[in-house]
Write an enzyme that holds these catalytic residues in place. Sequence first.
Site, short mmCIF file in Angstrom:
data_model
loop_
_atom_site.label_atom_id
_atom_site.label_comp_id
_atom_site.label_asym_id
_atom_site.label_seq_id
_atom_site.Cartn_x
_atom_site.Cartn_y
_atom_site.Cartn_z
N ASP A 203 -6.03 4.34 4.08
CA ASP A 203 -7.29 4.02 4.73
C ASP A 203 -8.09 5.31 4.87
OD1 ASP A 203 -9.21 2.63 6.35
OD2 ASP A 203 -8.19 3.43 8.11
N ASP A 205 -11.25 5.81 7.40
CA ASP A 205 -11.68 6.08 8.77
C ASP A 205 -10.49 6.18 9.72
OD1 ASP A 205 -14.05 5.68 7.50
OD2 ASP A 205 -14.83 4.18 8.88
#
Length: 422
Positions: A203, A205
């Site tokens: 991922d 963020d």
Amino acid sequence: MSASQPTHPADAPHVEPDAYAPADVPTLLVKIFGKDRPGITAGLFDTLAAYSVDVVDIEQVVTRGRIVLCALVTEPPAGLEGDLRATIHSWAESMRMQAEIISGIGDNRPRGVGRSLVTVLGHPLTAESTAAIAATITKTGGNIDRIFRLAKYPVTAVEFAVSGTGTEELRTALAIEATRQSLDVAVVASGLHRRAQRLVVMDVDSTLIQDEVIELFAAHAGCEEEVAGVTAAAMRGELDFEQSLHARVALLAGLDASVVDKVRSEVRLTPGARTLIRTLKRLGYQVGVVSGGFTQVTDDLRERLGLDFAQANTLEIVDGKLTGKVTGEIVDRAGKARLLRRFAAEAGVPLAQTVAIGDGANDLDMLNAAGLGVAFNAKPMVRAAAHTAVNVPFLDTVLYLLGITREEVEAADAQEGAGSVL
């Protein structure tokens, strides 16, 4: 080849001759311990060589300048054992070391069925928590065959080789104990795949970077608090991701497209991110990112970090302004898992050899689909559902879960640095 000679088809299993691992032949365990110095290992085996013994097993450990060297050897010819013992003790004394020689039969006890590697991360790693981990392994029927330190900073990382119990059973039991002890513990099946080429997908963020990209955009639009509240609820799994995405992006309508460059400059990589990616790439891994954020940022990260794959949502820009809409395929919780599978297929890597890293509820499908899912400083529900969790703010600690030591990372960095000077 004569008729009496056996043939060995190419696909026949390889069987070691019995003479190399005798089950009922007398053996001697020679243990040498004391202050480490060059020449000890060579000296011991030079001494043993005079007695025509065969080496069955060797183990050596050096800790804070003290060495423990163990050699399991066959018994010397009849009548020479006493002389061998006296010679070994005399040699050890000359080296200001101690020796112990134990008679026995055969090789080491066979390892039990079921092989796992348990990586423990502590900050710090206490004696109490280590005892709890070891006791839990024993309770599952496992035996600790070997312990090896992977790193001493920024966390203490230790790897246990365990046999005699199933990987899933061990993982479940240790996950519970790790929570009690405030440790990070990863359990993976031991085997050749540990060193095979892999794909790591993470991922973006709050994982690869410290920020939530949409909040950086929102700060320029003057609606940061409102967007942050919706983001937090979505990451906790309280809101449907796609609905929350459209609601947040709508607040950005009218922003000048020049804000994209400003946001890119504001993005802060997570500590250890560059080290993680650089090391993985050196080892031949492929690395990708999937994000519920925006291609306007992930494309830049792909170029800067040399990523192999990157996919995210795309902010629509018309006449130099953000429209408050996204275009193309939405990257949501299911989409991240789907992209992991797509990247694996393109990379030619079996899904079982993929590693996924994430922190939010929309990463769960991806974490569970991967061969190893790592919850990185994640929300409680994500930590509970992932294969393992890392709760220190250093992304490169994931390397230890793959069996890569801090010394190996530093040696590679030093070699590259020396190479760049020449």
